[in-house]
Design a protein around this motif. Structure first.
Motif, PDB file in Angstrom:
ATOM      1  N   LYS A 164       0.837  -1.197   0.000  1.00 56.00           N
ATOM      2  CA  LYS A 164       0.000   0.000   0.000  1.00 56.00           C
ATOM      3  C   LYS A 164       0.872   1.248   0.000  1.00 56.00           C
ATOM      4  CE  LYS A 164      -4.200   1.543   2.078  1.00 56.00           C
ATOM      5  NZ  LYS A 164      -5.186   1.427   3.074  1.00 56.00           N
ATOM      6  N   ASN A 165       0.504   2.257  -0.790  1.00 54.35           N
ATOM      7  CA  ASN A 165       1.241   3.514  -0.841  1.00 54.35           C
ATOM      8  C   ASN A 165       0.474   4.587  -0.092  1.00 54.35           C
ATOM      9  OD1 ASN A 165       3.280   2.467  -2.444  1.00 54.35           O
ATOM     10  ND2 ASN A 165       2.166   2.900  -4.342  1.00 54.35           N
ATOM     11  N   GLY A 166       0.721   4.720   1.194  1.00 57.27           N
ATOM     12  CA  GLY A 166       0.075   5.767   1.986  1.00 57.27           C
ATOM     13  C   GLY A 166      -1.333   5.398   2.398  1.00 57.27           C
ATOM     14  N   GLY A 167      -1.931   6.260   3.212  1.00 52.88           N
ATOM     15  CA  GLY A 167      -3.298   6.041   3.678  1.00 52.88           C
ATOM     16  C   GLY A 167      -3.389   4.890   4.652  1.00 52.88           C
ATOM     17  N   TYR A 168      -2.465   4.843   5.619  1.00 59.82           N
ATOM     18  CA  TYR A 168      -2.431   3.740   6.568  1.00 59.82           C
ATOM     19  C   TYR A 168      -3.390   3.940   7.741  1.00 59.82           C
ATOM     20  CZ  TYR A 168       2.020   3.393   4.082  1.00 59.82           C
ATOM     21  OH  TYR A 168       2.976   3.345   3.114  1.00 59.82           O
ATOM     22  N   THR A 169      -3.859   5.168   7.935  1.00 58.72           N
ATOM     23  CA  THR A 169      -4.765   5.459   9.047  1.00 58.72           C
ATOM     24  C   THR A 169      -6.018   6.162   8.530  1.00 58.72           C
ATOM     25  OG1 THR A 169      -3.673   7.561   9.468  1.00 58.72           O
ATOM     26  CG2 THR A 169      -2.903   5.679  10.737  1.00 58.72           C
ATOM     27  N   ARG A 170      -7.064   6.165   9.356  1.00 61.75           N
ATOM     28  CA  ARG A 170      -8.286   6.891   9.000  1.00 61.75           C
ATOM     29  C   ARG A 170      -8.856   7.545  10.247  1.00 61.75           C
ATOM     30  NH1 ARG A 170     -11.275   2.123   6.729  1.00 61.75           N
ATOM     31  NH2 ARG A 170     -10.864   0.598   8.329  1.00 61.75           N
ATOM     32  N   ILE A 171      -9.636   8.610  10.020  1.00 65.71           N
ATOM     33  CA  ILE A 171     -10.249   9.365  11.105  1.00 65.71           C
ATOM     34  C   ILE A 171     -11.764   9.305  10.963  1.00 65.71           C
ATOM     35  CG2 ILE A 171     -10.546  11.662  12.080  1.00 65.71           C
ATOM     36  CD1 ILE A 171      -7.700  12.312  11.307  1.00 65.71           C
ATOM     37  N   TYR A 172     -12.430   8.863  12.049  1.00 60.06           N
ATOM     38  CA  TYR A 172     -13.889   8.883  12.115  1.00 60.06           C
ATOM     39  C   TYR A 172     -14.309   9.993  13.068  1.00 60.06           C
ATOM     40  CZ  TYR A 172     -14.181   4.175  10.110  1.00 60.06           C
ATOM     41  OH  TYR A 172     -14.093   3.088   9.294  1.00 60.06           O
ATOM     42  N   LYS A 173     -15.250  10.830  12.653  1.00 61.85           N
ATOM     43  CA  LYS A 173     -15.763  11.864  13.546  1.00 61.85           C
ATOM     44  C   LYS A 173     -16.841  11.265  14.439  1.00 61.85           C
ATOM     45  CE  LYS A 173     -14.632  15.834  10.772  1.00 61.85           C
ATOM     46  NZ  LYS A 173     -15.046  17.134  10.289  1.00 61.85           N
ATOM     47  N   VAL A 174     -16.720  11.513  15.740  1.00 65.90           N
ATOM     48  CA  VAL A 174     -17.677  10.983  16.714  1.00 65.90           C
ATOM     49  C   VAL A 174     -18.723  12.032  17.055  1.00 65.90           C
ATOM     50  CG1 VAL A 174     -17.927  10.078  19.049  1.00 65.90           C
ATOM     51  CG2 VAL A 174     -15.964   9.414  17.665  1.00 65.90           C
ATOM     52  N   GLY A 175     -18.294  13.288  17.208  1.00 67.59           N
ATOM     53  CA  GLY A 175     -19.205  14.364  17.559  1.00 67.59           C
ATOM     54  C   GLY A 175     -18.559  15.277  18.579  1.00 67.59           C
ATOM     55  N   PRO A 176     -19.283  16.298  19.005  1.00 66.16           N
ATOM     56  CA  PRO A 176     -18.702  17.231  19.971  1.00 66.16           C
ATOM     57  C   PRO A 176     -18.618  16.611  21.370  1.00 66.16           C
ATOM     58  CG  PRO A 176     -20.933  17.878  19.429  1.00 66.16           C
ATOM     59  CD  PRO A 176     -20.604  16.731  18.543  1.00 66.16           C
ATOM     60  N   ARG A 177     -17.569  16.982  22.081  1.00 67.77           N
ATOM     61  CA  ARG A 177     -17.386  16.528  23.460  1.00 67.77           C
ATOM     62  C   ARG A 177     -18.351  17.286  24.355  1.00 67.77           C
ATOM     63  NH1 ARG A 177     -11.298  16.188  24.857  1.00 67.77           N
ATOM     64  NH2 ARG A 177     -11.428  18.434  24.631  1.00 67.77           N
ATOM     65  N   LYS A 178     -18.864  16.641  25.383  1.00 65.88           N
ATOM     66  CA  LYS A 178     -19.893  17.234  26.218  1.00 65.88           C
ATOM     67  C   LYS A 178     -19.393  18.446  27.012  1.00 65.88           C
ATOM     68  CE  LYS A 178     -23.739  15.950  29.056  1.00 65.88           C
ATOM     69  NZ  LYS A 178     -24.623  14.868  29.402  1.00 65.88           N
ATOM     70  N   GLY A 179     -18.174  18.366  27.546  1.00 64.79           N
ATOM     71  CA  GLY A 179     -17.684  19.435  28.410  1.00 64.79           C
ATOM     72  C   GLY A 179     -17.398  20.736  27.696  1.00 64.79           C
ATOM     73  N   ASP A 180     -16.604  20.695  26.630  1.00 65.27           N
ATOM     74  CA  ASP A 180     -16.184  21.932  25.972  1.00 65.27           C
ATOM     75  C   ASP A 180     -16.594  22.036  24.509  1.00 65.27           C
ATOM     76  OD1 ASP A 180     -14.544  20.003  24.970  1.00 65.27           O
ATOM     77  OD2 ASP A 180     -12.662  21.010  25.424  1.00 65.27           O
ATOM     78  N   GLY A 181     -17.252  21.034  23.981  1.00 68.02           N
ATOM     79  CA  GLY A 181     -17.735  21.093  22.610  1.00 68.02           C
ATOM     80  C   GLY A 181     -16.664  20.830  21.566  1.00 68.02           C
ATOM     81  N   ALA A 182     -15.490  20.353  21.974  1.00 68.72           N
ATOM     82  CA  ALA A 182     -14.424  20.049  21.011  1.00 68.72           C
ATOM     83  C   ALA A 182     -14.831  18.833  20.182  1.00 68.72           C
ATOM     84  CB  ALA A 182     -13.121  19.773  21.742  1.00 68.72           C
ATOM     85  N   GLU A 183     -14.476  18.862  18.897  1.00 68.37           N
ATOM     86  CA  GLU A 183     -14.808  17.769  17.985  1.00 68.37           C
ATOM     87  C   GLU A 183     -13.963  16.541  18.327  1.00 68.37           C
ATOM     88  OE1 GLU A 183     -17.022  15.995  15.134  1.00 68.37           O
ATOM     89  OE2 GLU A 183     -17.227  18.091  15.700  1.00 68.37           O
ATOM     90  N   VAL A 184     -14.604  15.447  18.714  1.00 64.75           N
ATOM     91  CA  VAL A 184     -13.911  14.209  19.079  1.00 64.75           C
ATOM     92  C   VAL A 184     -13.928  13.268  17.886  1.00 64.75           C
ATOM     93  CG1 VAL A 184     -13.913  12.217  20.649  1.00 64.75           C
ATOM     94  CG2 VAL A 184     -14.521  14.469  21.492  1.00 64.75           C
ATOM     95  N   VAL A 185     -12.778  12.614  17.652  1.00 60.19           N
ATOM     96  CA  VAL A 185     -12.645  11.678  16.535  1.00 60.19           C
ATOM     97  C   VAL A 185     -11.972  10.402  17.012  1.00 60.19           C
ATOM     98  CG1 VAL A 185     -12.495  13.514  14.814  1.00 60.19           C
ATOM     99  CG2 VAL A 185     -10.409  12.614  15.833  1.00 60.19           C
ATOM    100  N   ILE A 186     -12.091   9.353  16.202  1.00 62.09           N
ATOM    101  CA  ILE A 186     -11.387   8.098  16.436  1.00 62.09           C
ATOM    102  C   ILE A 186     -10.371   7.954  15.318  1.00 62.09           C
ATOM    103  CG2 ILE A 186     -11.565   5.592  16.488  1.00 62.09           C
ATOM    104  CD1 ILE A 186     -14.347   5.918  17.683  1.00 62.09           C
ATOM    105  N   LEU A 187      -9.116   7.789  15.705  1.00 69.91           N
ATOM    106  CA  LEU A 187      -8.029   7.572  14.750  1.00 69.91           C
ATOM    107  C   LEU A 187      -7.634   6.114  14.842  1.00 69.91           C
ATOM    108  CD1 LEU A 187      -5.802   8.661  12.831  1.00 69.91           C
ATOM    109  CD2 LEU A 187      -4.435   9.111  14.870  1.00 69.91           C
ATOM    110  N   GLU A 188      -7.647   5.399  13.703  1.00 65.14           N
ATOM    111  CA  GLU A 188      -7.321   3.974  13.708  1.00 65.14           C
ATOM    112  C   GLU A 188      -6.576   3.580  12.449  1.00 65.14           C
ATOM    113  OE1 GLU A 188     -11.049   1.923  13.928  1.00 65.14           O
ATOM    114  OE2 GLU A 188     -11.483   2.252  11.819  1.00 65.14           O
ATOM    115  N   PHE A 189      -5.941   2.418  12.507  1.00 67.19           N
ATOM    116  CA  PHE A 189      -5.268   1.884  11.329  1.00 67.19           C
ATOM    117  C   PHE A 189      -6.303   1.324  10.366  1.00 67.19           C
ATOM    118  CE2 PHE A 189      -1.700   1.115  14.423  1.00 67.19           C
ATOM    119  CZ  PHE A 189      -0.891   2.100  13.914  1.00 67.19           C
ATOM    120  N   VAL A 190      -6.029   1.413   9.090  1.00 70.50           N
ATOM    121  CA  VAL A 190      -6.935   0.908   8.062  1.00 70.50           C
ATOM    122  C   VAL A 190      -6.861  -0.601   8.037  1.00 70.50           C
ATOM    123  CG1 VAL A 190      -7.427   0.852   5.593  1.00 70.50           C
ATOM    124  CG2 VAL A 190      -6.714   2.959   6.674  1.00 70.50           C
TER     125      VAL A 190
END
Length: 174
Positions: free
Chosen positions: A148-174
């Motif tokens: 594989k040439n690049g693109g070894y990880t991916r980001i899923y958006k989960v939604g805003p965090r309850k306390g401060d509203g920061a955008e939370v994501v999940i970063l994982e290997f493909v």
């Protein structure tokens, strides 16, 4: 334009945080964090994996002498009683010397491993044994992404965090 995001931290704190996140990503395979942090960790992880993939098969075979303890048929170590010059008796394990072929890293692969070690903390498993994330990167992860040439990880958006509203994501290997 700066080389990387500042993430609202001093340099030493930022590097320590990123090092911890990178170590967690390679240990567990995925992490949950804010979007800005995930983008920085993704950048680092992609570079490390690309470096490991490039050096994946860069080893040579070398004949090495190995000294091993002799075992009897039951699997118990064979010991001999020896007396020292001052008259004290002690036990010594009998050893045998074998020659084995062992894979040895070439200089460029060794350099790549040292670069990767800069981004990992020492991690212990449940029994207290140290896990080498560098070995995991070069022996397990890199061969998986060899074609594989690049693109070894991916980001899923989960939604805003309850306390401060920061955008939370999940970063994982493909």
């Amino acid at each position: 334009m700066p080389a990387q995001r500042k993430l609202g931290r001093a340099t030493d704190q930022r590097k320590a945080m990123l090092k911890g996140l990178v170590s967690s990503l390679f240990e567990n395979g995925k992490i949950e964090t804010t979007e800005a942090r995930a983008k920085e960790v993704k950048n680092i992880a992609e570079k490390l994996i690309a470096l490991a993939v490039k050096e994946c098969d860069n080893t040579t075979a070398k004949q090495v002498k190995v000294s091993a303890v002799k075992l009897d048929p039951k699997g118990v170590k064979i010991t001999n009683k020896v007396t020292s010059k001052n008259g004290k008796a002690y036990f010594v394990n009998e050893r045998e010397i074998k020659t084995d072929m062992k894979a040895v890293d070439n200089p460029s692969r060794l350099n790549a491993r040292r670069k990767a070690m800069n981004w990992f903390y020492k991690i212990k498993d449940a029994e207290g044994n140290t896990i080498s994330l560098t070995n995991k990167l070069f022996d397990e992860i890199a061969p998986k992404y060899k074609d594989k040439n690049g693109g070894y990880t991916r980001i899923y958006k989960v939604g805003p965090r309850k306390g401060d509203g920061a955008e939370v994501v999940i970063l994982e290997f493909v």
